[in-house]
Structure formats: C-alpha cells, structure tokens
Design a protein around this motif. Sequence first.
Motif, mmCIF file in Angstrom:
data_model
loop_
_atom_site.group_PDB
_atom_site.id
_atom_site.type_symbol
_atom_site.label_atom_id
_atom_site.label_comp_id
_atom_site.label_asym_id
_atom_site.label_seq_id
_atom_site.Cartn_x
_atom_site.Cartn_y
_atom_site.Cartn_z
ATOM 1 N N ARG A 231 0.757 -1.130 0.091
ATOM 2 C CA ARG A 231 0.021 0.037 0.057
ATOM 3 C C ARG A 231 0.956 1.345 0.081
ATOM 4 O O ARG A 231 1.776 1.195 0.937
ATOM 5 C CB ARG A 231 -0.862 -0.023 1.333
ATOM 6 C CG ARG A 231 -1.664 -1.278 1.623
ATOM 7 C CD ARG A 231 -2.623 -1.673 0.618
ATOM 8 N NE ARG A 231 -3.431 -2.910 0.961
ATOM 9 C CZ ARG A 231 -4.343 -3.381 0.210
ATOM 10 N NH1 ARG A 231 -4.983 -2.891 -0.746
ATOM 11 N NH2 ARG A 231 -4.721 -4.460 1.142
ATOM 12 N N HIS A 232 0.426 2.157 -0.774
ATOM 13 C CA HIS A 232 1.340 3.563 -0.839
ATOM 14 C C HIS A 232 0.112 4.689 -0.561
ATOM 15 O O HIS A 232 -1.008 4.596 -0.873
ATOM 16 C CB HIS A 232 1.816 3.867 -2.373
ATOM 17 C CG HIS A 232 2.760 2.720 -2.495
ATOM 18 N ND1 HIS A 232 3.925 2.733 -2.428
ATOM 19 C CD2 HIS A 232 2.675 1.639 -3.257
ATOM 20 C CE1 HIS A 232 4.840 1.910 -2.757
ATOM 21 N NE2 HIS A 232 4.041 0.908 -3.180
ATOM 22 N N MET A 233 0.599 5.702 -0.133
ATOM 23 C CA MET A 233 0.079 6.924 0.455
ATOM 24 C C MET A 233 0.711 7.951 -0.007
ATOM 25 O O MET A 233 1.925 8.186 0.093
ATOM 26 C CB MET A 233 0.038 7.121 1.959
ATOM 27 C CG MET A 233 -0.859 8.110 2.248
ATOM 28 S SD MET A 233 -0.718 8.516 4.271
ATOM 29 C CE MET A 233 -1.742 7.050 4.756
ATOM 30 N N VAL A 234 -0.080 8.886 -0.769
ATOM 31 C CA VAL A 234 0.401 10.271 -1.091
ATOM 32 C C VAL A 234 -0.461 11.356 -0.274
ATOM 33 O O VAL A 234 -1.508 10.954 -0.169
ATOM 34 C CB VAL A 234 0.135 10.567 -2.576
ATOM 35 C CG1 VAL A 234 1.061 9.650 -3.317
ATOM 36 C CG2 VAL A 234 -1.329 10.423 -3.083
ATOM 37 N N HIS A 255 5.270 10.862 0.453
ATOM 38 C CA HIS A 255 4.927 9.795 0.331
ATOM 39 C C HIS A 255 5.102 8.928 1.583
ATOM 40 O O HIS A 255 6.174 8.917 2.172
ATOM 41 C CB HIS A 255 5.688 9.021 -1.060
ATOM 42 C CG HIS A 255 5.721 7.667 -0.916
ATOM 43 N ND1 HIS A 255 6.607 6.873 -0.701
ATOM 44 C CD2 HIS A 255 4.708 6.974 -1.529
ATOM 45 C CE1 HIS A 255 6.449 5.567 -0.859
ATOM 46 N NE2 HIS A 255 5.362 5.418 -1.709
ATOM 47 N N ALA A 256 4.223 7.544 1.775
ATOM 48 C CA ALA A 256 4.678 6.632 2.601
ATOM 49 C C ALA A 256 4.148 5.244 2.266
ATOM 50 O O ALA A 256 3.263 5.199 1.256
ATOM 51 C CB ALA A 256 4.062 7.032 4.230
ATOM 52 N N TRP A 257 4.707 4.347 2.855
ATOM 53 C CA TRP A 257 4.186 2.858 2.210
ATOM 54 C C TRP A 257 4.005 2.024 3.419
ATOM 55 O O TRP A 257 4.433 2.224 4.716
ATOM 56 C CB TRP A 257 5.069 2.572 1.169
ATOM 57 C CG TRP A 257 6.552 2.217 1.832
ATOM 58 C CD1 TRP A 257 7.461 2.978 1.793
ATOM 59 C CD2 TRP A 257 7.055 0.832 2.744
ATOM 60 N NE1 TRP A 257 8.857 2.396 2.501
ATOM 61 C CE2 TRP A 257 8.496 1.314 2.955
ATOM 62 C CE3 TRP A 257 6.629 -0.137 3.124
ATOM 63 C CZ2 TRP A 257 9.264 0.263 3.759
ATOM 64 C CZ3 TRP A 257 7.300 -1.152 3.988
ATOM 65 C CH2 TRP A 257 8.547 -0.691 4.221
ATOM 66 N N SER A 258 2.974 1.117 3.365
ATOM 67 C CA SER A 258 2.686 -0.081 4.602
ATOM 68 C C SER A 258 2.500 -1.120 4.020
ATOM 69 O O SER A 258 1.947 -1.393 2.678
ATOM 70 C CB SER A 258 1.504 0.583 5.205
ATOM 71 O OG SER A 258 1.318 -0.544 6.170
ATOM 72 N N ASP A 259 2.849 -2.261 4.608
ATOM 73 C CA ASP A 259 2.500 -3.486 4.245
ATOM 74 C C ASP A 259 1.427 -4.081 5.159
ATOM 75 O O ASP A 259 1.105 -5.265 4.740
ATOM 76 C CB ASP A 259 3.876 -4.367 4.309
ATOM 77 C CG ASP A 259 4.995 -4.247 3.508
ATOM 78 O OD1 ASP A 259 4.497 -3.754 2.048
ATOM 79 O OD2 ASP A 259 6.211 -4.352 3.530
ATOM 80 N N ASP A 263 1.340 0.204 10.139
ATOM 81 C CA ASP A 263 2.681 0.970 10.266
ATOM 82 C C ASP A 263 3.107 1.459 8.926
ATOM 83 O O ASP A 263 3.145 0.789 7.970
ATOM 84 C CB ASP A 263 3.843 -0.011 10.899
ATOM 85 C CG ASP A 263 3.333 -0.731 12.327
ATOM 86 O OD1 ASP A 263 3.082 0.344 13.141
ATOM 87 O OD2 ASP A 263 3.477 -1.634 12.423
ATOM 88 N N TRP A 264 3.259 2.736 9.026
ATOM 89 C CA TRP A 264 3.739 3.500 7.772
ATOM 90 C C TRP A 264 4.983 4.107 7.758
ATOM 91 O O TRP A 264 5.469 4.649 8.667
ATOM 92 C CB TRP A 264 2.541 4.667 7.414
ATOM 93 C CG TRP A 264 1.171 4.193 7.116
ATOM 94 C CD1 TRP A 264 0.326 3.614 7.927
ATOM 95 C CD2 TRP A 264 0.773 3.879 5.936
ATOM 96 N NE1 TRP A 264 -0.708 3.283 7.397
ATOM 97 C CE2 TRP A 264 -0.701 3.361 6.075
ATOM 98 C CE3 TRP A 264 1.159 3.929 4.548
ATOM 99 C CZ2 TRP A 264 -1.559 3.085 4.938
ATOM 100 C CZ3 TRP A 264 0.460 3.664 3.405
ATOM 101 C CH2 TRP A 264 -0.897 3.099 3.570
ATOM 102 N N THR A 265 5.959 3.738 6.782
ATOM 103 C CA THR A 265 7.126 4.312 6.477
ATOM 104 C C THR A 265 7.413 5.442 5.407
ATOM 105 O O THR A 265 6.635 5.363 4.413
ATOM 106 C CB THR A 265 8.099 3.220 5.983
ATOM 107 O OG1 THR A 265 8.224 2.152 6.968
ATOM 108 C CG2 THR A 265 9.652 3.717 5.974
#
Length: 318
Positions: A231-234, A255-259, A263-265
């Motif tokens: 999953r990606h977040m903008v 931008h952040a990502w999560s599996d 938890d978002w990186t």
Amino acid sequence: MRWNKLGLVFDLRANPLPFGSGDFAQSPQALVLDDRVRIFFSTRSREPDGQYLSHVAFVDMRKDLSAVLGVAQRPVIAAGDLGTFDEHGIFPMNVLRHDDAVYGYTTGWSRRVSVPVETGIGLAVSRDDGLTFERFGAGPVLGATLNEPFLVADAFVRVIDGLFHMWYIFGTAWSVAEAGAAPERVYKIGHATSADGIQWTKEEGRRIVADRLGPDEAQALPCVFDRGTRRHMVFCYRDQVGFRTEPGRGYRIGHAWSDDLMDWTRDDTALTVAGTAGEWDADMQCYPHVFTCEGATYLLYNGNAFGRFGFGAARLEL
C-alpha cells in the motif's frame, strides 16, 4: 516510482463554470464511469460580506485525461443549513462506489470567532453517478472528539476485505506566530475503520505518518493506492507559517508505504513529482489523488495558489 507529468489537464480559464468564482478547482478526486472520468473538485463563490463559500463541482474528461467533455452546470450538493457543520462550504469531497450508489465523504466548513474555521466529515449519497448528492444526515459522521478536538477533515475512504478504512486529518494546534496575525493550524494524518461507512471507530489521536519538517508540519489530503502487494500513500505537507508567501514553505507532495495498513514508513524520495520552474506547479504541489483507469495509474494534483486555476496530472510508468 516514476511519474510522467501530463501538465495542466484542466484549466478553468478555458472551461469556465456557470457558477462560482471561476478561478478555483481544488482537490480533484476521480470517479471512473463507463465512458469517461468524472473528476470532482471544490470551487468558490464570493458572498456579499467578501468571504468565500466553497462548492463541489465536477469536470468530465476522456479516460486518458486528454480532453474535457463537459463541466457541472450547478453544484452537486448545496451548502449546509444555518448552524450546521458545513454551513460555509464543502472542501474537499472524496467519492467511491458502494453497492448501487456513490458515497461522497465531504469536509464541511463552518466559521469561528477565535480561529477562522472548524471542520468535520460528512456523508452524502448519489444514485445518478455523481450528478447530485443528498446528505445522509445534517451532522458529520466523523468530528471532534476527546483527543482530536478540532479540524477533522480530508477523508479518503476505501473498502478493503469488507471493511471501510478512512484516512483523514485532525488538528493538533492553533497558534499565533506574531502579534496581529491570524491563527494558523497544524494537522496530522489519522485512521479510522467502519463496518458500514457510517459509524466509525478512530485510532484516537494516533499520528500515522512521521514528520519531515518537525512537529509543526501540517499534513493534508491522504490518498492510499496499491502497487503490487504494498500500500502506498500520497499526501501533501507544508510549514505551519509562511506557506502562502515564502518560497519553499508551501505545500509539496509526500509519500509513505505500508505492508499491513497499520505501520507506515515515510519515504518522500520514492515519489518523483516536483514542480517545473516557471510553470503552473513551480511554487506548490498540493491536494494529490491517485486513481486507476483502464490499466493506467494517474496522479491528480493542484499547483500554485492552491489550485486557483485548475489541476494537473501525472501518469505512473509501468
């Protein structure tokens, strides 16, 4: 991720609305139809007292965003009644299909005395592919609570494995930077879930995306999409003060990502969309929205002056 910029794909100066101020198309959000993409945005009209009132409109575009097919002839939903949370406008509205309807999650604005505004998230429903919406009720479905006391706004909703997920923003501070200046706000991205899209449970006060500019960073307009199994977040972010006038302090896209959706990186370097010197997005990139249509993934966003004249797009390279 590499994005090919398509430029200013919708210019209000070339495609004026028959209502509103004619110079705002903020927070574009897409609904894919059989033969077109209907992109909702907020425009503005000026009231007799000189203040703005935000309305939701749309533009219909070809599915590759290469041409405008038409614009809304009237707002898709009226402003709220006297004293309600959306009395003074709606900005933005996120749309998604659910069963045989289109759900629109609105951000309603109401004016305050000590600070400029308060906001809440409402729900409206359309049964004509977004031509018109009716409120589910007069109040918000998500608003201020004990640990999120103001400025709940900017909903983005997806249904994943039968559960509604909402990413939104909540206020953490109002402060006055210098004597005589208007209070400025700070807001962060939060998360809530729901079984029906109406009754929501917040992860109360949990900030899910790390700051880059420090604790006074303002984060807005989260949008979550998939690429592969991740999953990606903008979203967009800015400094608390000086963002309207000082170069380098305005909105830019993060931008952040999560599996696991928990938890978002944060990794802004993974998103390679930046302003082009001398162009419509040179000074600001804000209010991002990602959608997929006929195998292509597009990023819609506003540029200078918070999307005063329209919005642009970029296409993700495969």
